[in-house]
Structures are given as structure tokens and as C-alpha cells.
Enzyme design. Structure first.
Site, short mmCIF file in Angstrom:
data_model
loop_
_atom_site.label_atom_id
_atom_site.label_comp_id
_atom_site.label_asym_id
_atom_site.label_seq_id
_atom_site.Cartn_x
_atom_site.Cartn_y
_atom_site.Cartn_z
N HIS A 30 -37.00 43.50 14.90
CA HIS A 30 -36.13 44.50 15.72
C HIS A 30 -36.54 45.12 16.73
O HIS A 30 -35.93 44.95 18.03
CB HIS A 30 -35.61 45.69 14.77
CG HIS A 30 -35.02 45.21 13.34
ND1 HIS A 30 -33.69 44.44 13.54
CD2 HIS A 30 -35.26 45.39 12.37
CE1 HIS A 30 -33.25 44.03 12.46
NE2 HIS A 30 -34.29 44.61 11.58
N MET A 31 -37.92 45.49 16.78
CA MET A 31 -38.68 46.05 18.08
C MET A 31 -38.73 44.90 18.95
O MET A 31 -38.73 44.99 20.45
CB MET A 31 -39.77 46.69 17.83
CG MET A 31 -40.40 47.64 18.78
SD MET A 31 -39.39 49.07 18.98
CE MET A 31 -39.15 49.14 20.95
N GLY A 32 -39.11 43.66 18.45
CA GLY A 32 -39.19 42.34 19.27
C GLY A 32 -38.04 42.30 20.22
O GLY A 32 -38.21 41.90 21.48
N ASP A 33 -37.01 42.47 19.79
CA ASP A 33 -35.68 42.29 20.58
C ASP A 33 -35.51 43.63 21.50
O ASP A 33 -35.03 43.40 22.82
CB ASP A 33 -34.53 42.42 19.66
CG ASP A 33 -33.09 42.26 20.35
OD1 ASP A 33 -33.03 41.41 21.28
OD2 ASP A 33 -32.15 42.73 19.94
N HIS A 81 -30.83 37.12 18.52
CA HIS A 81 -30.83 38.19 19.13
C HIS A 81 -31.63 38.23 20.40
O HIS A 81 -31.30 38.43 21.47
CB HIS A 81 -30.86 39.41 18.37
CG HIS A 81 -29.68 40.18 18.00
ND1 HIS A 81 -29.13 40.15 16.71
CD2 HIS A 81 -28.99 41.01 18.47
CE1 HIS A 81 -28.03 40.60 16.57
NE2 HIS A 81 -27.77 41.34 17.57
#
Length: 335
Positions: free
Chosen positions: A282-285, A306
Site C-alpha cells: 500500500h505504501m508502495g502505491d 494500483h
């Protein structure tokens, strides 16, 4: 004017949110069509409309097509306001944190305070505790700090949550965070709203039992709130590395044991840690926009649709020399 097909890639609200942010920062107007065309309820919903309205007001923008169900929007930003206190109410349990993500870059080094009302702990969006324990801490590592106050929690379907964002400050620099580094410990928040405290305790205990497989340094605090409009529970965990931070969360629901909620979050966290990437998927996005703005590079545990979609939207507004390498984990680099 930049033209964006809202149905490509992931085809959801993230295309619109990233476009709103970058349009405001670059002062490039855009037209987006086929908004959320692949979703069961196509077009703008209340949550997306609130994001549009927030950015419209913060940037003195001219907007066409900003109504519920609209599948086409034309957005022409003006100058970002320098000071003020604003309140945006989604009116449902729509995610306050997704709106926070959209507007945060616009608040940097400006005397702006924004209150957002809606859902704080709802499915398919970062929980407010993920924002506090993971997102904000990652941004600190690249030179950006902000205050986010949780005034009320809001769960699906009632909503009723409220958060306040202020004091967004920093001088972000080029960054390189490609390793997680040595595990220093775990932190977390287990919460209940208008439910018995033992639920939060059980979520915490079951998570701790699993996390001890890796390290005994665990600090999970309880957040117990009475008299909230919506009932609900959940837990958010983060693993703190020398360089990176990995997060995972889980929400309670009717018929789901509290122990299962804690186990679910802890097992997700351990799975994310296996890749030794600096950040979770999620943080990667979420970090992709900041890497593009400030020439950063980082690794994240899993390349999602995403992220792939987000990168394509970013390229519409910024001429970046960026690359994605790998998939699990993946590296994103902007030179």
C-alpha cells in the site's frame, strides 16, 4: 488540456485523486472521462465528489461535471490558497484518509488546516491508524511532517468520523530507501468504538502472540472510545526497520472473532516482511507520487495494478525519468 481515460488500468477513484493532486501542483488542467467505468456504480460517488470539491476550494479551481454519477470531469486549477481553516463533509462513511492523501501535498508549507468528516476505518482504504503509524512516519523519513488529529472514529455504514490535518511542513529532498534493514520492533493500535474494551484487548493479545515469533519488542496500545455514532473495531500494526516501515491492518465485523482480527493483521504484516522491501504494497502505491516529485527511489513488497496505473497517471502531468523493476518486491526509481 490533459486527457485521461478513467477506465484504464485499475480504473477506480485513484486515477481521479492523483490527477487532482498533480493538476493542482503543476497548474495543468485536465479532462477525465469514463470515470470509474469498471465499477458496479460507475461515475463520481459522494467520496470522490468531496475530494473534487476539497481540491476545487483549496485551489480556486473551475470545475465542470462535478455531480454524483458524473462520468466526465473538467478541472482547471487556480492558485493554491496560502492560509485558512476548511471543513469537508463526505456525508457518508466514505474514506477520509483517501481525501487526506489527495490534498496533503497541496498543504505543504502553507497555513492551512483541514477537517474531513466521514469514515476513518472502512474497507478498501487505509485506516486512520495506518496514516498515523505508517504513512506519516514514512513521510518524515523523506522530509515531510504533519499533524493528523483523530477527533472521532467512523466505521461503515454509519460514518460519523472526523480527522483534522494541520502544520504540514518540510523541505523534502531526493531520497533512496531500498532496504528494510534490521527489525527494531513493532508498534500498533487496537481500537474499539462503542463496543466492550475486551474486544480491543483480545485483538491485541492475538496479534502479539504471532509477532513474538520475530521479536519481543512490541508496543500495541488500546484506543477505546465510547459514545461514538458508529460501532466498530480494528487493529493496525507496523514493523519498524532501520530504514523502512511495513504496515498492515484489519477491521472487525459482525460474526468475526476479535482473535481473528488480530491474527489477520499480524499474519499480513509477517507476509509483507518476507520480501525485505522497505515498504508494504500500500505504501508502495502512496509513495510513488512523492518519489516522482522529489526524485526518489524505494522498494515495496508487491507491485499492484494500483501502482502501475498510478505511475501512468503521474507521467501525464510530470515528465519523469522513472522506471519500475521487478514485481515482488519491486523498485521504483526516478532520476
Amino acid at each position: 488540456m490533459i486527457e485521461i481515460d478513467g477506465s484504464f488500468g485499475e480504473g477506480g477513484g485513484q486515477i481521479l485523486r492523483t490527477s487532482l493532486t498533480l493538476s493542482s501542483l503543476t497548474k495543468k488542467p485536465f479532462r477525465i472521462y469514463n470515470i470509474r467505468a469498471n465499477r458496479p456504480k460507475p461515475g463520481l460517488q459522494r467520496q470522490h465528489l468531496t475530494a473534487v470539491n476539497a481540491v476545487k476550494i483549496l485551489t480556486n479551481a473551475t470545475v465542470k461535471g462535478d455531480y454524483v454519477g458524473s462520468t466526465e470531469l473538467i478541472f482547471s486549477p487556480g492558485d493554491i490558497q496560502e492560509k485558512g481553516d476548511f471543513v469537508f463533509d463526505i456525508g457518508t462513511a466514505g474514506s477520509t484518509t483517501l481525501i487526506l492523501q489527495t490534498i496533503l501535498p497541496l498543504l505543504l508549507n502553507r497555513k492551512l488546516t483541514v477537517t474531513i468528516k466521514g469514515g476513518t476505518d472502512v474497507p478498501k482504504s487505509p485506516s486512520i491508524d495506518y496514516i498515523r503509524l505508517v504513512f506519516s512516519k514514512v513521510l518524515e523519513r523523506i522530509g515531510i511532517s504533519f499533524n493528523v488529529e483523530l477527533i472521532k472514529r467512523g466505521h461503515y455504514p454509519e460514518g460519523g468520523g472526523e480527522i483534522r490535518i494541520s502544520n504540514v511542513r518540510g523541505e523534502p529532498q531526493r531520497f533512496s530507501i531500498t532496504e528494510f534493514g534490521q527489525l527494531e520492533g513493532f508498534v500498533g493500535i487496537s481500537h474499539v468504538s462503542s463496543l466492550p474494551v475486551h474486544i480491543a484487548d483480545r485483538q491485541k493479545s492475538s496479534a502479539e502472540k504471532i509477532l513474538r515469533r520475530l521479536k519481543d519488542k512490541i508496543d500495541i496500545r488500546l484506543d477505546v472510545r465510547e459514545g461514538e455514532i458508529s460501532k466498530g473495531s480494528g487493529i493496525c500494526l507496523s514493523a519498524i526497520g532501520k530504514y523502512g516501515i511495513i504496515g498492515a491492518d484489519a477491521l472487525g465485523e459482525r460474526g468475526k472473532r476479535a482473535e481473528t482480527v488480530g491474527e489477520e493483521a499480524a499474519l499480513k504484516l509477517l507476509e509483507e516482511l518476507k520480501t525485505n522491501a522497505a515498504f508494504d504494497s500500500h505504501m508502495g502505491d502512496m509513495l510513488m507520487l512523492y518519489a516522482s516529485l522529489y526524485q526518489g527511489e524505494y522498494t515495496a513488497s508487491k507491485l499492484t495494478l494500483h501502482s502501475i496505473t498510478n505511475e501512468k497517471v503521474i507521467r501525464k502531468f510530470i515528465d519523469i525519468k522513472g522506471e519500475i523493476k521487478g514485481s515482488s518486491p519491486f523498485l521504483f526509481r526516478v532520476q
